[in-house]
Design an enzyme around this catalytic site. Structure first.
Site, PDB file in Angstrom:
ATOM      1  N   ASP A 119       1.558  -3.665   7.388  1.00 22.70           N
ATOM      2  CA  ASP A 119       0.422  -3.156   6.608  1.00 22.70           C
ATOM      3  C   ASP A 119       0.918  -2.266   5.475  1.00 22.70           C
ATOM      4  O   ASP A 119       2.104  -1.929   5.416  1.00 22.70           O
ATOM      5  CB  ASP A 119      -0.572  -2.387   7.503  1.00 22.70           C
ATOM      6  N   ASN A 173      -7.385   5.523  17.679  1.00 23.43           N
ATOM      7  CA  ASN A 173      -8.648   4.835  17.968  1.00 23.43           C
ATOM      8  C   ASN A 173      -8.398   3.392  18.440  1.00 23.43           C
ATOM      9  O   ASN A 173      -9.311   2.586  18.478  1.00 23.43           O
ATOM     10  CB  ASN A 173      -9.559   4.836  16.731  1.00 23.43           C
ATOM     11  N   GLU A 188      -9.009  -1.891  12.237  1.00 18.32           N
ATOM     12  CA  GLU A 188      -9.744  -0.807  12.862  1.00 18.32           C
ATOM     13  C   GLU A 188     -10.726  -1.365  13.907  1.00 18.32           C
ATOM     14  O   GLU A 188     -10.988  -2.572  13.935  1.00 18.32           O
ATOM     15  CB  GLU A 188     -10.535  -0.041  11.784  1.00 18.32           C
TER      16      GLU A 188
HETATM   17  C1  GLP Z   1      -0.784   3.849  11.492  1.00 16.05           C
HETATM   18  C2  GLP Z   1      -0.088   2.606  10.918  1.00 16.05           C
HETATM   19  C3  GLP Z   1       0.297   1.634  11.996  1.00 16.05           C
HETATM   20  C4  GLP Z   1       0.960   2.419  13.098  1.00 16.05           C
HETATM   21  C5  GLP Z   1      -0.055   3.276  13.805  1.00 16.05           C
HETATM   22  C6  GLP Z   1       0.545   4.328  14.711  1.00 16.05           C
HETATM   23  O1  GLP Z   1      -2.050   3.999  10.946  1.00 16.05           O
HETATM   24  N1  GLP Z   1      -0.879   1.924   9.935  1.00 16.05           N
HETATM   25  O2  GLP Z   1       1.157   0.665  11.467  1.00 16.05           O
HETATM   26  O3  GLP Z   1       1.519   1.516  14.022  1.00 16.05           O
HETATM   27  O4  GLP Z   1      -0.964   3.871  12.903  1.00 16.05           O
HETATM   28  O5  GLP Z   1       1.208   5.321  13.969  1.00 16.05           O
HETATM   29  P1  GLP Z   1       2.259   6.318  14.608  1.00 16.05           P
HETATM   30  O6  GLP Z   1       3.368   5.483  15.140  1.00 16.05           O
HETATM   31  O7  GLP Z   1       2.717   7.195  13.482  1.00 16.05           O
HETATM   32  O8  GLP Z   1       1.561   7.053  15.696  1.00 16.05           O
END
Ligand code: GLP
Length: 238
Positions: free
Chosen positions: A67, A134, A141
């Site tokens: 993403d 979430n 989402e």
């Molecule tokens: C973010 C990213 C995701 C990621 C997730 C968890 O919003 N877009 O690609 O896997 O949320 O993030 P983190 O590993 O920093 O907790």
């Protein structure tokens, strides 16, 4: 869903790396989708170290970034592209043209997304994912359609706030581009990674709650080959 719970964070990283090395050994041309965020950083560092030592190679693989955030400058360290480059791509032997990513600066975003789907082509061999607080996967989402493809999405408020951890300023992104649930769920193998106590509740809901697109990660329970890697803290409520 196969649940792999490790007592410590260090053994959790070791577990992910051991599996990953095995998959590369069996299929040197592995087609992967990789996330950013903080979760995979230690595993990326260890894979890069093993690659430098000649213990594994990415030279025949291809990597697709999961993403990307819109509205950030191209050089912002919070851009997924910059995060993955800095943490993994710059340190491994992946050919330059085998790193694929979404360009949020494209003038026609619909075409950019369609082009990315075409570039992905058939199923991923392996998808690694982090999980949002979430339950989001990538930027899919809650409420995302199971059949959703690569597309532009509006970030949920909690996802916007969690971006702050990646940024050195407070202009939080409002939208992004993401690979869709369709491509993620179609992968031959999916790994969901989670560490730390903050993820314990969403991991419990992912594993024990209703399977629903209101909690995208729960959909992975219907996937034929999914591994959940949790450390002791993230898995403390399982
Ligand atoms: C973010 C990213 C995701 C990621 C997730 C968890 O919003 N877009 O690609 O896997 O949320 O993030 P983190 O590993 O920093 O907790």
């Amino acid at each position: 869903m196969n649940i792999l719970k490790f007592d410590q964070e260090s053994t959790w990283v070791e577990g992910i790396v051991t599996f990953w090395r095995d998959r590369l050994l069996h299929n040197p041309a592995l087609k992967m989708c990789l996330p950013t965020g903080l979760t995979p950083n230690q595993a990326y560092a260890e894979m890069a170290r093993c690659c430098k030592k000649g213990q594994l190679s990415f030279s025949k693989t291809s990597i697709y970034l999961l993403d990307e955030y819109g509205g950030l400058s191209a050089t912002d360290p919070g851009k997924s592209f910059n995060m993955l480059k800095e943490r993994l791509i710059n340190h491994i032997d992946l050919p330059k043209d085998k790193f694929h990513f979404l360009n949020t600066e494209a003038t026609k975003l619909d075409e950019e997304c369609k082009g990315y789907e075409t570039a992905i082509g058939g199923r991923f061999d392996l998808v690694l994912l982090g999980i949002g607080l979430n339950g989001h996967l990538g930027l899919n989402e809650p409420g995302s359609e199971i059949e959703s493809g690569v597309r532009k999405v509006r970030l949920a408020p909690s996802s916007r706030e969690s971006c702050q951890r990646y940024l050195k300023h407070n202009q939080l992104p409002e939208w992004g581009l993401t690979i869709g649930l369709k491509q993620l769920l179609a992968a031959k193998e999916v790994w969901l990674l989670a560490n730390g106590g903050k993820k314990a509740e969403i991991i419990e809901r992912t594993v024990r709650g209703e399977i629903s697109n209101q909690l995208p990660a729960s959909l992975l329970r219907n996937h034929p080959k999914c591994f959940l890697f949790v450390d002791g803290e993230a898995g403390s409520r399982l």
